[in-house]
Design a protein around this motif. Sequence first.
Motif, PDB file in Angstrom:
ATOM      1  N   UNK A 107       0.839  -1.207   0.000  1.00 32.49           N
ATOM      2  CA  UNK A 107       0.000   0.000   0.000  1.00 32.49           C
ATOM      3  C   UNK A 107       0.872   1.254   0.000  1.00 32.49           C
ATOM      4  N   UNK A 108       1.942   1.253   0.790  1.00 33.82           N
ATOM      5  CA  UNK A 108       2.836   2.414   0.814  1.00 33.82           C
ATOM      6  C   UNK A 108       3.532   2.598  -0.526  1.00 33.82           C
ATOM      7  N   UNK A 109       3.998   1.493  -1.123  1.00 31.40           N
ATOM      8  CA  UNK A 109       4.676   1.590  -2.411  1.00 31.40           C
ATOM      9  C   UNK A 109       3.744   2.102  -3.492  1.00 31.40           C
ATOM     10  N   UNK A 110       2.525   1.600  -3.521  1.00 38.88           N
ATOM     11  CA  UNK A 110       1.583   2.024  -4.550  1.00 38.88           C
ATOM     12  C   UNK A 110       1.105   3.444  -4.375  1.00 38.88           C
ATOM     13  N   UNK A 111       0.914   3.874  -3.125  1.00 38.00           N
ATOM     14  CA  UNK A 111       0.393   5.219  -2.886  1.00 38.00           C
ATOM     15  C   UNK A 111       1.482   6.281  -2.971  1.00 38.00           C
ATOM     16  N   UNK A 112       2.662   6.006  -2.419  1.00 40.14           N
ATOM     17  CA  UNK A 112       3.724   7.014  -2.405  1.00 40.14           C
ATOM     18  C   UNK A 112       4.499   7.057  -3.712  1.00 40.14           C
ATOM     19  N   UNK A 113       4.695   5.884  -4.337  1.00 38.29           N
ATOM     20  CA  UNK A 113       5.413   5.829  -5.602  1.00 38.29           C
ATOM     21  C   UNK A 113       6.854   6.288  -5.469  1.00 38.29           C
ATOM     22  N   UNK A 114       7.471   6.621  -6.588  1.00 37.55           N
ATOM     23  CA  UNK A 114       8.815   7.178  -6.600  1.00 37.55           C
ATOM     24  C   UNK A 114       9.849   6.289  -5.934  1.00 37.55           C
ATOM     25  N   UNK A 115      10.742   6.871  -5.127  1.00 37.57           N
ATOM     26  CA  UNK A 115      11.812   6.092  -4.479  1.00 37.57           C
ATOM     27  C   UNK A 115      11.280   5.011  -3.545  1.00 37.57           C
ATOM     28  N   UNK A 116      10.187   5.297  -2.838  1.00 41.27           N
ATOM     29  CA  UNK A 116       9.620   4.299  -1.918  1.00 41.27           C
ATOM     30  C   UNK A 116       9.191   3.057  -2.694  1.00 41.27           C
ATOM     31  N   UNK A 117       8.500   3.262  -3.812  1.00 40.19           N
ATOM     32  CA  UNK A 117       8.061   2.151  -4.641  1.00 40.19           C
ATOM     33  C   UNK A 117       9.256   1.359  -5.162  1.00 40.19           C
ATOM     34  N   UNK A 118      10.283   2.058  -5.606  1.00 41.67           N
ATOM     35  CA  UNK A 118      11.467   1.394  -6.155  1.00 41.67           C
ATOM     36  C   UNK A 118      12.181   0.563  -5.092  1.00 41.67           C
ATOM     37  N   UNK A 119      12.332   1.112  -3.886  1.00 38.50           N
ATOM     38  CA  UNK A 119      13.025   0.387  -2.819  1.00 38.50           C
ATOM     39  C   UNK A 119      12.247  -0.850  -2.406  1.00 38.50           C
ATOM     40  N   UNK A 167       0.143  -3.675  -4.095  1.00 38.37           N
ATOM     41  CA  UNK A 167       0.718  -2.550  -4.854  1.00 38.37           C
ATOM     42  C   UNK A 167      -0.036  -2.346  -6.163  1.00 38.37           C
ATOM     43  N   UNK A 168      -0.294  -3.445  -6.888  1.00 35.77           N
ATOM     44  CA  UNK A 168      -1.015  -3.318  -8.152  1.00 35.77           C
ATOM     45  C   UNK A 168      -2.411  -2.753  -7.971  1.00 35.77           C
ATOM     46  N   UNK A 169      -3.121  -3.219  -6.929  1.00 36.91           N
ATOM     47  CA  UNK A 169      -4.463  -2.703  -6.667  1.00 36.91           C
ATOM     48  C   UNK A 169      -4.416  -1.239  -6.233  1.00 36.91           C
ATOM     49  N   UNK A 194      -5.533   4.107   4.940  1.00 34.12           N
ATOM     50  CA  UNK A 194      -6.315   3.477   6.002  1.00 34.12           C
ATOM     51  C   UNK A 194      -7.798   3.451   5.724  1.00 34.12           C
ATOM     52  N   UNK A 195      -8.344   4.517   5.122  1.00 36.63           N
ATOM     53  CA  UNK A 195      -9.792   4.620   4.949  1.00 36.63           C
ATOM     54  C   UNK A 195     -10.299   4.064   3.619  1.00 36.63           C
ATOM     55  N   UNK A 196      -9.479   4.113   2.590  1.00 31.45           N
ATOM     56  CA  UNK A 196      -9.965   3.749   1.265  1.00 31.45           C
ATOM     57  C   UNK A 196      -9.229   2.566   0.633  1.00 31.45           C
ATOM     58  N   UNK A 197      -7.912   2.535   0.748  1.00 27.20           N
ATOM     59  CA  UNK A 197      -7.152   1.499   0.058  1.00 27.20           C
ATOM     60  C   UNK A 197      -7.267   0.151   0.751  1.00 27.20           C
ATOM     61  N   UNK A 198      -6.972   0.110   2.051  1.00 22.92           N
ATOM     62  CA  UNK A 198      -6.983  -1.168   2.767  1.00 22.92           C
ATOM     63  C   UNK A 198      -8.346  -1.859   2.743  1.00 22.92           C
ATOM     64  N   UNK A 199      -9.468  -1.147   2.987  1.00 19.30           N
ATOM     65  CA  UNK A 199     -10.759  -1.836   2.886  1.00 19.30           C
ATOM     66  C   UNK A 199     -11.036  -2.387   1.486  1.00 19.30           C
ATOM     67  N   UNK A 200     -10.539  -1.705   0.458  1.00 20.61           N
ATOM     68  CA  UNK A 200     -10.799  -2.153  -0.911  1.00 20.61           C
ATOM     69  C   UNK A 200      -9.975  -3.380  -1.294  1.00 20.61           C
TER      70      UNK A 200
END
Length: 289
Positions: A107-119, A167-169, A194-200
């Motif tokens: 969820x963090x990688x997909x939402x933040x993107x950039x360096x976080x996603x790459x790491x 991450x894909x979702x 917390x409110x939208x991604x995880x429940x989905x």
Amino acid sequence: MTTTVTPASPRSLAARRFRRNRMALAGAVFLTAVGVLALAAPLVAGHDPNTVDLAAFREPPSAAHLLGTDSSGRDVFARLVHAGRVSLLVGLLSSLAAVAFGTLLGALAGMLGGPVDAVVMRAADVVLSFPSLVVIVVLAGVLGPGAAMLVLVFAACNWPTACRVVRGLTLSLREREYVQAARAFGAGRLTVIGRHVLPAVLPQVAVAGTLLVAQLILLEAVLSFLGLGVRPPRASWGNMLTDAQNLTLIQTMPWLWLPPGLAIALTVLAVNFVGDGLRDAVDLKGVRG
């Protein structure tokens, strides 16, 4: 007079589709029974699973010992139900830990993107490049075999699966209108997660976690059989199969290996049935109603 029909919620539709899947329902009933037996093991076992009685050496099933005794005179039925606790607990805890950690990182990688996603994605690639069996052999030599070691290694080696799914979702969800609206009204990225991604993503994560439980129960049995997992005298379904290494015992004393073998096979099969049922139930492309 016009009657207004309230459309069923996605959750109720999923529950209805799951109940229509007879194999998944049968698997859920079987797993419930196994879980109840494991939880009530001290009450239903009738014998201490670790008590050695050389006078009862390899006795066949009888009224005194429902499934006979093993090579140390221990009651096979008592060890079977107590072993269920260990095998199920290792599978469930390691799957929950792997899925929880993978979901958070995905969820963090997909939402933040950039360096976080790459790491995060490179870390997942590194973990997947190491064979889990080699890691377990090394840690078993350093820490010693045991259930805690298995849970740690299983979780550490299997979180990338849930991470990639989430991450894909998340990449898809973050472009949805309601997520963009929440961001426009000042919601932070962690709040959106917390409110939208995880429940989905929870339904898909639940399916992945359920199927992972079956894989890890089977892997624990294999490793315990090889002496790299749960160590005697603590019983697990895997180390109960140790006597199956002897061809003579396999042919003449099936009560020593058949009960734990069937327990492993049927439990893994039931978990897979439930996982397939959940996957079909939450499939938004499936037939509704």
